[in-house]
Motif scaffolding. Structure first.
Motif, PDB file in Angstrom:
ATOM      1  N   ARG A 121      -6.263  -7.875 -14.631  1.00  0.00           N
ATOM      2  CA  ARG A 121      -5.172  -7.378 -15.470  1.00  0.00           C
ATOM      3  C   ARG A 121      -5.152  -5.856 -15.607  1.00  0.00           C
ATOM      4  O   ARG A 121      -4.096  -5.291 -15.884  1.00  0.00           O
ATOM      5  CB  ARG A 121      -5.238  -8.023 -16.842  1.00  0.00           C
ATOM      6  CG  ARG A 121      -4.605  -9.397 -16.816  1.00  0.00           C
ATOM      7  CD  ARG A 121      -4.388  -9.910 -18.197  1.00  0.00           C
ATOM      8  NE  ARG A 121      -3.780 -11.225 -18.157  1.00  0.00           N
ATOM      9  CZ  ARG A 121      -3.607 -11.969 -19.231  1.00  0.00           C
ATOM     10  NH1 ARG A 121      -4.000 -11.530 -20.413  1.00  0.00           N
ATOM     11  NH2 ARG A 121      -3.051 -13.146 -19.126  1.00  0.00           N
ATOM     12  N   VAL A 122      -6.268  -5.223 -15.434  1.00  0.00           N
ATOM     13  CA  VAL A 122      -6.213  -3.759 -15.490  1.00  0.00           C
ATOM     14  C   VAL A 122      -5.767  -3.165 -14.159  1.00  0.00           C
ATOM     15  O   VAL A 122      -5.664  -1.948 -14.031  1.00  0.00           O
ATOM     16  CB  VAL A 122      -7.555  -3.112 -15.921  1.00  0.00           C
ATOM     17  CG1 VAL A 122      -7.910  -3.531 -17.327  1.00  0.00           C
ATOM     18  CG2 VAL A 122      -8.661  -3.451 -14.940  1.00  0.00           C
ATOM     19  N   GLY A 123      -5.466  -4.033 -13.204  1.00  0.00           N
ATOM     20  CA  GLY A 123      -4.955  -3.528 -11.934  1.00  0.00           C
ATOM     21  C   GLY A 123      -6.038  -3.562 -10.874  1.00  0.00           C
ATOM     22  O   GLY A 123      -7.133  -3.045 -11.081  1.00  0.00           O
ATOM     23  N   LEU A 124      -5.730  -4.140  -9.736  1.00  0.00           N
ATOM     24  CA  LEU A 124      -6.722  -4.264  -8.677  1.00  0.00           C
ATOM     25  C   LEU A 124      -6.828  -2.964  -7.902  1.00  0.00           C
ATOM     26  O   LEU A 124      -5.841  -2.252  -7.726  1.00  0.00           O
ATOM     27  CB  LEU A 124      -6.319  -5.392  -7.738  1.00  0.00           C
ATOM     28  CG  LEU A 124      -6.422  -6.796  -8.340  1.00  0.00           C
ATOM     29  CD1 LEU A 124      -5.669  -7.809  -7.489  1.00  0.00           C
ATOM     30  CD2 LEU A 124      -7.888  -7.203  -8.463  1.00  0.00           C
ATOM     31  N   PRO A 125      -8.023  -2.654  -7.434  1.00  0.00           N
ATOM     32  CA  PRO A 125      -8.156  -1.480  -6.569  1.00  0.00           C
ATOM     33  C   PRO A 125      -7.476  -1.737  -5.229  1.00  0.00           C
ATOM     34  O   PRO A 125      -7.421  -2.866  -4.759  1.00  0.00           O
ATOM     35  CB  PRO A 125      -9.668  -1.330  -6.396  1.00  0.00           C
ATOM     36  CG  PRO A 125     -10.252  -2.639  -6.762  1.00  0.00           C
ATOM     37  CD  PRO A 125      -9.304  -3.324  -7.681  1.00  0.00           C
ATOM     38  N   ASN A 126      -6.950  -0.690  -4.642  1.00  0.00           N
ATOM     39  CA  ASN A 126      -6.107  -0.807  -3.458  1.00  0.00           C
ATOM     40  C   ASN A 126      -6.681  -1.669  -2.341  1.00  0.00           C
ATOM     41  O   ASN A 126      -6.030  -2.580  -1.852  1.00  0.00           O
ATOM     42  CB  ASN A 126      -5.834   0.585  -2.882  1.00  0.00           C
ATOM     43  CG  ASN A 126      -4.873   1.354  -3.771  1.00  0.00           C
ATOM     44  OD1 ASN A 126      -4.046   0.756  -4.443  1.00  0.00           O
ATOM     45  ND2 ASN A 126      -4.996   2.674  -3.785  1.00  0.00           N
ATOM     46  N   LYS A 127      -7.907  -1.355  -1.954  1.00  0.00           N
ATOM     47  CA  LYS A 127      -8.401  -1.993  -0.736  1.00  0.00           C
ATOM     48  C   LYS A 127      -8.807  -3.443  -0.955  1.00  0.00           C
ATOM     49  O   LYS A 127      -8.875  -4.224  -0.017  1.00  0.00           O
ATOM     50  CB  LYS A 127      -9.571  -1.199  -0.168  1.00  0.00           C
ATOM     51  CG  LYS A 127      -9.112   0.143   0.375  1.00  0.00           C
ATOM     52  CD  LYS A 127     -10.254   0.888   1.011  1.00  0.00           C
ATOM     53  CE  LYS A 127      -9.792   2.231   1.540  1.00  0.00           C
ATOM     54  NZ  LYS A 127     -10.930   3.000   2.059  1.00  0.00           N
ATOM     55  N   LEU A 128      -9.100  -3.790  -2.201  1.00  0.00           N
ATOM     56  CA  LEU A 128      -9.488  -5.168  -2.476  1.00  0.00           C
ATOM     57  C   LEU A 128      -8.294  -6.036  -2.839  1.00  0.00           C
ATOM     58  O   LEU A 128      -8.389  -7.253  -2.873  1.00  0.00           O
ATOM     59  CB  LEU A 128     -10.468  -5.184  -3.648  1.00  0.00           C
ATOM     60  CG  LEU A 128     -11.933  -5.390  -3.325  1.00  0.00           C
ATOM     61  CD1 LEU A 128     -12.741  -5.264  -4.597  1.00  0.00           C
ATOM     62  CD2 LEU A 128     -12.177  -6.758  -2.691  1.00  0.00           C
ATOM     63  N   ARG A 129      -7.201  -5.370  -3.123  1.00  0.00           N
ATOM     64  CA  ARG A 129      -6.052  -6.084  -3.703  1.00  0.00           C
ATOM     65  C   ARG A 129      -5.625  -7.291  -2.869  1.00  0.00           C
ATOM     66  O   ARG A 129      -5.504  -8.401  -3.368  1.00  0.00           O
ATOM     67  CB  ARG A 129      -4.892  -5.108  -3.855  1.00  0.00           C
ATOM     68  CG  ARG A 129      -3.721  -5.671  -4.588  1.00  0.00           C
ATOM     69  CD  ARG A 129      -2.780  -4.563  -5.008  1.00  0.00           C
ATOM     70  NE  ARG A 129      -2.722  -4.413  -6.435  1.00  0.00           N
ATOM     71  CZ  ARG A 129      -2.419  -3.288  -7.069  1.00  0.00           C
ATOM     72  NH1 ARG A 129      -2.168  -2.191  -6.387  1.00  0.00           N
ATOM     73  NH2 ARG A 129      -2.362  -3.248  -8.368  1.00  0.00           N
TER      74      ARG A 129
END
Ligand SMILES: Nc1nc2c(ncn2[C@@H]2O[C@H](COP(=O)(O)OP(=O)(O)O)[C@@H](O)[C@H]2O)c(=O)[nH]1
Ligand SMILES: [Mg+2]
Lengths: 828, 248
Positions: free
Chosen positions: A163-171
């Motif tokens: 919910r706090v937002g996924l990091p780009n590369k793991l998204r």
């Protein structure tokens, strides 16, 4: 330190799943092909326990609460199922090399090129502002301790991190895990490439439509200004259109695909699309788009309930919510919000399912409520929302004295309102409402389509509105049962369907009636007569097919029937003449005359009088008498006897019985009455069933939760290991009826909550334990946050958001679970 | 055919700049809102026509449209200020059942076909029928045959391939339009021919006086006929709705 978790365990042919009783504190899906070792733990007590070691060296202890024989059965089943999964194990290593998380854990510093277009063209948003590095660090910790990709175990902290937002590369990978697409990708290894190869160079309506949209799918993102990006998008969309040709391609899929491709590889995106279309938002992109319309109705329903004043206002100014909201749902907000925020919404959507679309939508309306109460037309409505979306990054409370509060952006506020104030929009209630409204939606779409098609008839002959309507229904009913798949507007009726269709409006054309199947006459006679029937109807079919396209449109049928029914004596005589003049030379030859008589006998077969027999033999006799002499041609060749239309007319008019038939008898055999019972199993019903199974599939995904909720109160009286057969069509019923099913059984079945529907080899053996206990062995020293150089602002943001989202747990802030060993103990 | 499009030049429509920069003297004139919808087969040039009208520009459409795109354009005609609220619908056939959402309450519709594609006129006719049955009874419908630049040699040199491309004769479409009471135009969004005229004639034909009231008089909803299929109509309550809220 040990913690016990009660929950439900499900064993299927390919997977072992667990959901804690509260549906929150823990859940996992463990593909059996990731299991390395299973050990029976022999305890002194009568407890039955298994220790499972998986690919990622995690140890799970399951203690199953049940009767000994049931436990034995469970044991045997898991052993058998494991054996069957061995074939998948060999693919594991190569598959994991396509998972970003694996490489990340090996060396977080290394540049890893596993993922989407973002790796090359950059990710939207400012990495610093997004706290990407810090978030990645938290994820590394989580993945190290709680499994990853195929083996991930979800604790409450997982959803907070999402919910706090996924990091780009793991998204991309987390999306894939949350949606379950990763399991599809694993078991369907190679299918994406195969689709590409098998269909290389082919074109279809879908590929043409895709082509038109490629240049307008997130054109602002750099990749889609290049050939490389466009080609990627094209490959994914076309491959999907070949995978599901009936759905093909729907505008909005380009938006979704282009967005997820920033974070996902082509294959990941392909399987994620598949989960979307089949399970998360069924019917959104189908040819009738019933799912999208259905969800709009449900959304209106929620607005009416949750914000009655606003709803009333919209009614008063006659603004339809859907003009603005439909694109939100169809494109999963990607087209509406700035990308970085849309992706945050997507994070939640993949984790929690379609309810998120409703929660966000309601929150948007709620936050803008005051302003929306002043709008008076579509334009203002859209304008207010457009402005709101463009300011999502701005402070929600710019004038607040408290700096912390000033830092809260409008997007933060949106998330909080969505998940806090609309937390009671549950998956179950969405499913329930979908069920309630779908029949009406389907019916309305159907009648809308019907009205349009009837309106577009160029010639309705002299049929009444009602008759046309009945012809329409019969036309599509016959088609539906013929093809067993959804109808397209442009569908033409083939010959086989025409047999069925004609049989539904005129009794002589019923090819399965008693006189053809029952004892009168020898079976051979019946067979022969039926062939005459096929022949005659085939002739009519060719006659109706004015464009000689090999298929009949509704217009063809209306026109053809109209000519028969509203024609006159002479026109119908001519029709029969032409039907039997197979070579269209203007004459009936001997063979054709005999066929004509057989046609008469076929049509008259159910007549009770004996008059027709005499008339038909009269006909033959007279016909040969009146045949024109064909002087020039070889006179003794009786095959050259021929009859012209005027002679044919004379022959018919010479016989009162036949004259009556052509004058009125034939026309009145056509009856446009709609038997009620046929109506009820009409088209709407069929689509409804399709909808139901869509709903079922969705329900299945969340079935465990329903099971849990329902079974809780019964656990006392129902201590035994409870298992339940799952099948594609009855899962919802089984979910709701399972509490009454105290018997223990282990059954084979065809489907499961997590198994893709096209993946039949993985059919489920389902064993559910009502009262399993998951014991968790916690790491003694919980990993602490923010131990690093990251600024404290981040800490605050994450902490604040974490606090905001801890409401789910009744206000009680839970500790974070970081485990080296997971221990599920299921106690009796 | 040019007389069809030229007859309007006397009382022309002048565009008023974007939302922000309206002159003070226009501000006290309340614009009359005209809801207009564009319908027609995919790729006949609906979006291009709107773009030409709104931005006087022609370019490949880059706007991703889902369902329909919404645009506005303010215009001045004589002493009145009009604000066109334009719904540019997307062409995919499966979106057809969503179209009523956009043409309901519309005062005007531009039904577009492509003069180089005969089938597109059939589709246009079917839209006209649908509008005449299901949209507001007084809706002003304009039929626009687009892409005439493809069949009209602009300079002599282009003559070779010129008229061979035309599949819909002007007279045929015009006769049809007359029969059904439609305005008729042939346009080129690419060359900017006839586009302004479409909107001017529509503006003239709409009974603007009736609409000078703050909001245009609302047509009685057609029992859901002109709504998104499946959506409840205004009067119809969804089962299960609570009555708890304020019903003032
Ligand atoms: N030659 C020519 N091409 C046009 C014209 N109007 C549109 N087009 C082209 O036709 C295609 C479809 O146009 P578009 O506006 O997207 O059609 P829509 O699907 O109806 O919105 C595009 O390639 C346009 O460039 C015109 O007046 N003349
Ligand atoms: Mg367009």
């Amino acid at each position: 330190m040990k913690e016990f978790l009660n929950g439900k365990l499900q064993l299927s042919e390919g997977y072992l799943t667990f959901v804690a009783d509260d549906a929150k504190s823990c859940s996992f899906i463990l593909p059996l092909y990731t299991v390395r070792r299973v050990e029976r733990i022999n305890s002194r007590t009568h407890n039955f326990a298994l220790s499972i070691l998986n690919w990622h060296q995690m140890k799970l202890t399951l203690q199953i609460n049940g009767h000994k024989t049931v436990c034995e059965k469970f044991c045997n089943t898991i052993r058998d199922n494991l054996k069957n999964q061995v074939r998948h194990m060999k693919n594991l290593r190569s598959f994991l090399s396509t998972c970003f998380s694996e490489a990340l854990l090996v060396d977080p510093k290394k540049d890893i090129s596993i993922g989407g277009l973002g790796l090359i063209f950059g990710f939207p948003g400012d990495i610093k502002k997004l706290r990407d590095r810090y978030k990645t660090k938290l994820w590394i910790e989580y993945l190290q301790t709680n499994g990853r990709n195929l083996t991930l175990i979800k604790f409450p902290y997982f959803s907070k991190l999402v919910r706090v937002g996924l990091p780009n590369k793991l998204r991309g990978e987390i999306w894939e895990i949350c949606s379950g697409a990763i399991f599809l990708r694993f078991v369907n290894d190679g299918m994406y490439e195969k689709l590409q190869k098998d269909n290389a160079g082919k074109i279809s309506l879908s590929t043409e439509e895709i082509e038109k949209d490629l240049n307008r799918s997130l054109p602002e993102y750099a990749a889609y200004q290049t050939k490389e990006g466009i080609n990627t998008l094209r490959r994914v969309l076309t491959a999907y259109s070949w995978k599901d040709p009936e759905l093909g391609y729907c505008q909005a899929m380009n938006i979704v695909a282009s967005a997820i491709l920033i974070y996902m590889s082509e294959e990941q995106a392909f399987w994620t699309l598949s989960v979307l279309c089949d399970r998360l938002i069924p019917g959104y992109y189908s040819t009738s788009m019933y799912g999208a319309i259905l969800d709009q109705i449900i959304f209106e329903h929620y607005v009416q309930n949750k914000m009655p004043i606003l709803y009333e206002h919209f009614q008063n100014v006659d603004v339809q919510l859907s003009v603005a909201c439909l694109p939100w749902f169809l494109s999963l907000y990607i087209n509406s919000m700035p990308l970085i925020f849309a992706f945050r919404v997507l994070d939640c959507f993949f984790m929690e399912g379609p309810r998120v679309l409703f929660q966000i939508g309601l929150a948007i309306l709620k936050i803008n409520g005051d302003e929306l109460l002043t709008i008076t037309d579509d334009g203002q409505f859209i304008h207010v929302l457009k402005r709101y979306f463009s300011t999502l990054d701005q402070p929600a409370h710019p004038n607040n004295k408290n700096q912390k509060i000033r830092e809260i952006t409008k997007f933060n506020e949106l998330m909080v309102v969505a998940f806090k104030e609309f937390s009671n929009i549950t998956t179950e209630s969405v499913i329930e409402l979908r069920k309630t409204h779908q029949l009406k939606v389907v019916h309305n779409i159907e009648s809308f389509t019907k009205r349009g098609q009837i309106r577009n008839l160029k010639d309705t002959s002299k049929f009444s509105k009602n008759e046309i309507s009945i012809i329409y229904d019969k036309f599509y009913n016959a088609q539906f049962y013929g093809k067993q798949k959804s109808i397209r507007n442009d569908s033409r009726m083939d010959l086989n369907t025409f047999y069925r269709f004609l049989g539904s409006i005129t009794s002589w054309a019923k090819l399965d009636d008693e006189n053809l199947t029952k004892e009168n006459g020898s079976p051979r006679d019946n067979q022969g007569r039926r062939l005459v029937g096929y022949e005659l109807i085939h002739k009519l079919f060719i006659h109706f097919d004015r464009s000689q396209s090999g298929g009949l449109t509704l217009q063809d049928v209306v026109f053809g029937l109209g000519n028969i029914i509203f024609g006159d004596l002479m026109s119908r005589i001519e029709l029969f003449f032409n039907l039997h003049d197979s070579d269209k030379d203007g004459y009936l030859f001997k063979e054709e005359i005999l066929q004509m008589s057989e046609s008469f006998l076929f049509i008259f077969r159910n007549r009770q009088d004996d008059g027709h027999l005499g008339s038909v033999s009269n006909f033959i006799k007279n016909a040969f008498e009146y045949t024109d002499s064909v002087g020039e041609i070889n006179e003794n060749d009786e095959h050259k006897m021929r009859m012209s239309l005027p002679s044919f007319r004379m022959v018919i008019l010479a016989d009162g019985y036949l004259e009556e038939f052509f004058d009125s008898g034939f026309a009145v055999t056509f009856q446009f009455i709609e038997p009620t019972e046929e109506r009820s199993k009409g088209l709407g019903r069929e689509i409804f069933n399709a909808l139901m199974s869509d709903g079922m599939r969705l329900a299945e995904k969340f079935g465990k939760k329903i099971n849990n909720a329902k079974s809780k109160s019964h656990t006392d009286q129902n201590n035994s290991l409870n298992s339940k057969r799952h099948s594609t069509t009855s899962s919802v019923q089984s979910a709701s009826s399972m509490s009454s099913n105290n018997k223990t059984e282990i059954n084979n079945s065809n489907n499961s909550s997590l198994i893709p529907r096209n993946n039949s080899q993985d059919s489920f053996i389902s064993v559910e334990s009502q009262k399993s206990l998951l014991k968790i062995q916690r790491n003694d020293s919980p990993i602490s946050f923010g131990s690093d150089e990251e600024d404290d602002g981040l800490m605050q943001e994450v902490d604040r958001l974490l606090n905001e989202f801890s409401i789910d747990e009744n206000g009680k802030k839970k500790k974070k679970y970081f485990l080296h060993n997971l221990c599920c103990i299921v106690v009796l | 055919m040019s007389n069809i499009t030229r007859q309007t030049s006397d009382s022309a429509l002048t565009l008023v700049g974007g939302e922000g920069n309206q002159g003070s003297q226009q501000q006290n004139i309340k614009p009359i809102q005209v809801k207009l919808v564009l319908l027609g087969e995919a790729a006949v040039g609906k979006s291009s026509l709107v773009l030409r009208f709104v931005n006087n520009d022609f370019q490949e459409n880059k706007e991703p449209t889902i369902g329909a795109a919404f645009l506005t354009q303010k215009c001045r005609m004589e002493d009145k200020v009009l604000k066109f609220e334009i719904w540019d619908t997307a062409g995919q056939e499966r979106f057809h059942s969503l179209a009523p959402m956009y043409y309901r309450n519309a005062q005007a519709a531009v039904v577009v076909y492509d003069v180089t594609k005969a089938a597109s006129l059939d589709k246009a006719k079917s839209w006209v029928k649908e509008l005449q049955r299901q949209a507001s009874p007084n809706i002003v419908i304009a039929l626009a045959g687009n892409k005439i630049d493809l069949v009209q040699p602009v300079d002599e040199g282009e003559e070779e391939s010129a008229n061979s491309g035309r599949q819909v004769p002007t007279e045929e479409a015009k006769a049809y339009a007359n029969e059904f009471g439609l305005l008729f135009f042939e346009t080129s969004a690419k060359k900017g021919v006839g586009v302004r005229e479409v909107f001017t004639e529509i503006a003239k034909k709409i009974p603007l006086e009736l609409m000078m009231s703050p909001r245009p008089p609302r047509q009685v909803p057609y029992g859901g006929q002109n709504q998104l299929p499946g959506l409840p109509t205004g009067s119809e309550q969804i089962a299960g709705g609570t009555n708890g809220g304020c019903n003032c």
